[in-house]
Design a protein around this motif. Structure first.
Motif, PDB file in Angstrom:
ATOM      1  N   GLU A 124      66.054  31.119   3.544  1.00 52.69           N
ATOM      2  CA  GLU A 124      65.740  30.065   2.581  1.00 52.69           C
ATOM      3  C   GLU A 124      65.511  30.646   1.190  1.00 52.69           C
ATOM      4  O   GLU A 124      65.937  30.069   0.186  1.00 52.69           O
ATOM      5  N   LEU A 125      64.857  31.805   1.130  1.00 52.50           N
ATOM      6  CA  LEU A 125      64.650  32.473  -0.151  1.00 52.50           C
ATOM      7  C   LEU A 125      65.978  32.915  -0.752  1.00 52.50           C
ATOM      8  O   LEU A 125      66.209  32.786  -1.956  1.00 52.50           O
ATOM      9  N   SER A 126      66.839  33.432   0.098  1.00 52.48           N
ATOM     10  CA  SER A 126      68.152  33.892  -0.361  1.00 52.48           C
ATOM     11  C   SER A 126      68.971  32.736  -0.918  1.00 52.48           C
ATOM     12  O   SER A 126      69.617  32.851  -1.965  1.00 52.48           O
ATOM     13  N   SER A 127      68.941  31.600  -0.215  1.00 53.38           N
ATOM     14  CA  SER A 127      69.685  30.423  -0.652  1.00 53.38           C
ATOM     15  C   SER A 127      69.146  29.882  -1.973  1.00 53.38           C
ATOM     16  O   SER A 127      69.911  29.470  -2.848  1.00 53.38           O
ATOM     17  N   GLU A 128      67.831  29.924  -2.133  1.00 55.02           N
ATOM     18  CA  GLU A 128      67.190  29.391  -3.333  1.00 55.02           C
ATOM     19  C   GLU A 128      67.457  30.265  -4.557  1.00 55.02           C
ATOM     20  O   GLU A 128      67.645  29.752  -5.672  1.00 55.02           O
ATOM     21  N   THR A 129      67.463  31.587  -4.371  1.00 56.52           N
ATOM     22  CA  THR A 129      67.578  32.516  -5.499  1.00 56.52           C
ATOM     23  C   THR A 129      68.987  33.051  -5.722  1.00 56.52           C
ATOM     24  O   THR A 129      69.316  33.511  -6.820  1.00 56.52           O
ATOM     25  N   GLY A 130      69.791  33.039  -4.664  1.00 58.57           N
ATOM     26  CA  GLY A 130      71.115  33.629  -4.757  1.00 58.57           C
ATOM     27  C   GLY A 130      71.116  35.131  -4.555  1.00 58.57           C
ATOM     28  O   GLY A 130      72.153  35.790  -4.667  1.00 58.57           O
ATOM     29  N   PHE A 131      69.951  35.699  -4.226  1.00 58.31           N
ATOM     30  CA  PHE A 131      69.849  37.131  -3.981  1.00 58.31           C
ATOM     31  C   PHE A 131      70.097  37.432  -2.513  1.00 58.31           C
ATOM     32  O   PHE A 131      69.792  36.609  -1.641  1.00 58.31           O
ATOM     33  N   THR A 132      70.613  38.628  -2.221  1.00 62.60           N
ATOM     34  CA  THR A 132      70.812  39.042  -0.837  1.00 62.60           C
ATOM     35  C   THR A 132      69.484  39.486  -0.238  1.00 62.60           C
ATOM     36  O   THR A 132      68.494  39.694  -0.958  1.00 62.60           O
ATOM     37  N   ALA A 133      69.475  39.654   1.085  1.00 65.76           N
ATOM     38  CA  ALA A 133      68.272  40.133   1.767  1.00 65.76           C
ATOM     39  C   ALA A 133      67.847  41.484   1.220  1.00 65.76           C
ATOM     40  O   ALA A 133      66.651  41.754   1.030  1.00 65.76           O
ATOM     41  N   GLU A 134      68.822  42.354   0.970  1.00 64.87           N
ATOM     42  CA  GLU A 134      68.515  43.690   0.455  1.00 64.87           C
ATOM     43  C   GLU A 134      67.904  43.615  -0.934  1.00 64.87           C
ATOM     44  O   GLU A 134      66.955  44.334  -1.257  1.00 64.87           O
ATOM     45  N   GLU A 135      68.436  42.732  -1.781  1.00 63.01           N
ATOM     46  CA  GLU A 135      67.910  42.582  -3.141  1.00 63.01           C
ATOM     47  C   GLU A 135      66.487  42.027  -3.119  1.00 63.01           C
ATOM     48  O   GLU A 135      65.631  42.458  -3.901  1.00 63.01           O
ATOM     49  N   ILE A 136      66.217  41.095  -2.210  1.00 61.31           N
ATOM     50  CA  ILE A 136      64.868  40.528  -2.083  1.00 61.31           C
ATOM     51  C   ILE A 136      63.898  41.601  -1.607  1.00 61.31           C
ATOM     52  O   ILE A 136      62.800  41.749  -2.153  1.00 61.31           O
ATOM     53  N   ALA A 137      64.300  42.348  -0.590  1.00 60.10           N
ATOM     54  CA  ALA A 137      63.434  43.401  -0.048  1.00 60.10           C
ATOM     55  C   ALA A 137      63.127  44.458  -1.096  1.00 60.10           C
ATOM     56  O   ALA A 137      61.984  44.906  -1.229  1.00 60.10           O
ATOM     57  N   THR A 138      64.141  44.855  -1.858  1.00 61.08           N
ATOM     58  CA  THR A 138      63.957  45.880  -2.883  1.00 61.08           C
ATOM     59  C   THR A 138      62.997  45.413  -3.973  1.00 61.08           C
ATOM     60  O   THR A 138      62.068  46.132  -4.359  1.00 61.08           O
ATOM     61  N   ALA A 139      63.200  44.200  -4.465  1.00 56.88           N
ATOM     62  CA  ALA A 139      62.375  43.682  -5.555  1.00 56.88           C
ATOM     63  C   ALA A 139      60.932  43.470  -5.122  1.00 56.88           C
ATOM     64  O   ALA A 139      59.994  43.840  -5.836  1.00 56.88           O
ATOM     65  N   GLU A 140      60.739  42.874  -3.950  1.00 56.37           N
ATOM     66  CA  GLU A 140      59.376  42.597  -3.498  1.00 56.37           C
ATOM     67  C   GLU A 140      58.633  43.875  -3.161  1.00 56.37           C
ATOM     68  O   GLU A 140      57.429  43.992  -3.407  1.00 56.37           O
ATOM     69  N   SER A 141      59.321  44.847  -2.584  1.00 53.16           N
ATOM     70  CA  SER A 141      58.675  46.110  -2.233  1.00 53.16           C
ATOM     71  C   SER A 141      58.287  46.894  -3.475  1.00 53.16           C
ATOM     72  O   SER A 141      57.233  47.524  -3.525  1.00 53.16           O
ATOM     73  N   ALA A 142      59.128  46.851  -4.485  1.00 55.86           N
ATOM     74  CA  ALA A 142      58.883  47.632  -5.700  1.00 55.86           C
ATOM     75  C   ALA A 142      57.692  47.121  -6.485  1.00 55.86           C
ATOM     76  O   ALA A 142      57.033  47.881  -7.200  1.00 55.86           O
ATOM     77  N   THR A 143      57.404  45.837  -6.369  1.00 58.68           N
ATOM     78  CA  THR A 143      56.340  45.245  -7.186  1.00 58.68           C
ATOM     79  C   THR A 143      55.204  44.685  -6.345  1.00 58.68           C
ATOM     80  O   THR A 143      54.342  43.972  -6.856  1.00 58.68           O
ATOM     81  N   ALA A 144      55.186  45.038  -5.057  1.00 58.95           N
ATOM     82  CA  ALA A 144      54.205  44.433  -4.142  1.00 58.95           C
ATOM     83  C   ALA A 144      52.781  44.794  -4.523  1.00 58.95           C
ATOM     84  O   ALA A 144      52.480  45.925  -4.874  1.00 58.95           O
TER      85      ALA A 144
END
Length: 233
Positions: A124-144
């Motif tokens: 659902e997050l991927s569909s809403e943002t247009g980001f891939t699972a890898e892009e979501i994981a990278t961004a959230e992990s980097a700024t968690a």
């Protein structure tokens, strides 16, 4: 349903044995990511243990219905936990682009939570943002940021807040804020134990297997960490 999917389903439902099994089965993957950061002044075993924490975060956040391989989502989470430690130590900086992507994901998560009445899935997050699972994981992990100190541990059913607080409601608000800072100042090994025990709900024995030490050592590290946190207040 594959063996991996079954273990993920059980782990996400709170099965601590399934979490342990997933870590053991994927130790090679965790080591392969940890090796990328050798030579930066951190012991390899400590890098692996940080990777284990990131791996468990991937387990919690993965959506088996998304249609991508678990490893695609797990690798950025593993790397993100290691990079976050190195970042706090001054060795790595987060780029502006990653920060902006993380902000977009955070806003989307908040919108979907209100709309759906629950935390959105990865798909659902991927569909809403247009980001891939890898892009979501990278961004959230980097700024968690630090996870909630109110999450219950799986073994005893108490929270880190319960352990440290005297129960006074007014004082607990102040302690809740201060505790985040206190945890960040703990020595690495103590912070890892607190993370595994209270934020991932693992028992002392399961934490010991992941950290490669005895249950008695985990108990001692945990007691020392809790004493340090108490003294901080």
């Amino acid at each position: 349903m594959s063996c991996l999917e079954e273990l993920l389903r059980r782990a996400q439902a709170g099965d601590q044995d399934a979490k342990e099994r997933l870590v053991v089965d994927n130790s090679g993957l965790i080591w392969s990511v940890a090796r990328r950061y050798f030579g930066r002044g951190v012991d390899p075993d400590d890098l692996y243990q940080l990777g284990c924490v990131g791996f468990l975060k991937a387990v919690a956040g993965f959506d088996t219905g998304y249609g991508t391989q678990f490893s695609t989502y797990a690798v950025p989470k593993i790397a993100g936990e290691i990079r976050r430690f190195l970042r706090d130590d001054g060795a790595i900086k987060v780029s502006r682009g990653v920060k902006e992507r993380a902000a977009t994901i955070k806003q989307a998560r908040q919108r979907l939570t209100v709309t759906l009445g629950r935390e959105p899935s990865l798909s659902e997050l991927s569909s809403e943002t247009g980001f891939t699972a890898e892009e979501i994981a990278t961004a959230e992990s980097a700024t968690a940021a630090a996870e909630s100190i109110q999450r219950e541990s799986g073994e005893e059913g108490f929270t880190l807040e319960d352990v440290l607080s005297d129960g006074n409601q007014e004082e607990r608000l102040i302690e809740h804020i201060a505790l985040r800072e206190a945890i960040s100042k703990l020595p690495e090994r103590e912070r890892l134990v607190i993370d595994l025990r209270f934020f991932h709900g693992l028992t002392q024995d399961q934490s010991a297997k992941i950290l490669g030490v005895s249950q008695v050592q985990v108990s001692r590290i945990e007691k020392k960490a809790l004493q340090t946190l108490r003294e901080y207040f």
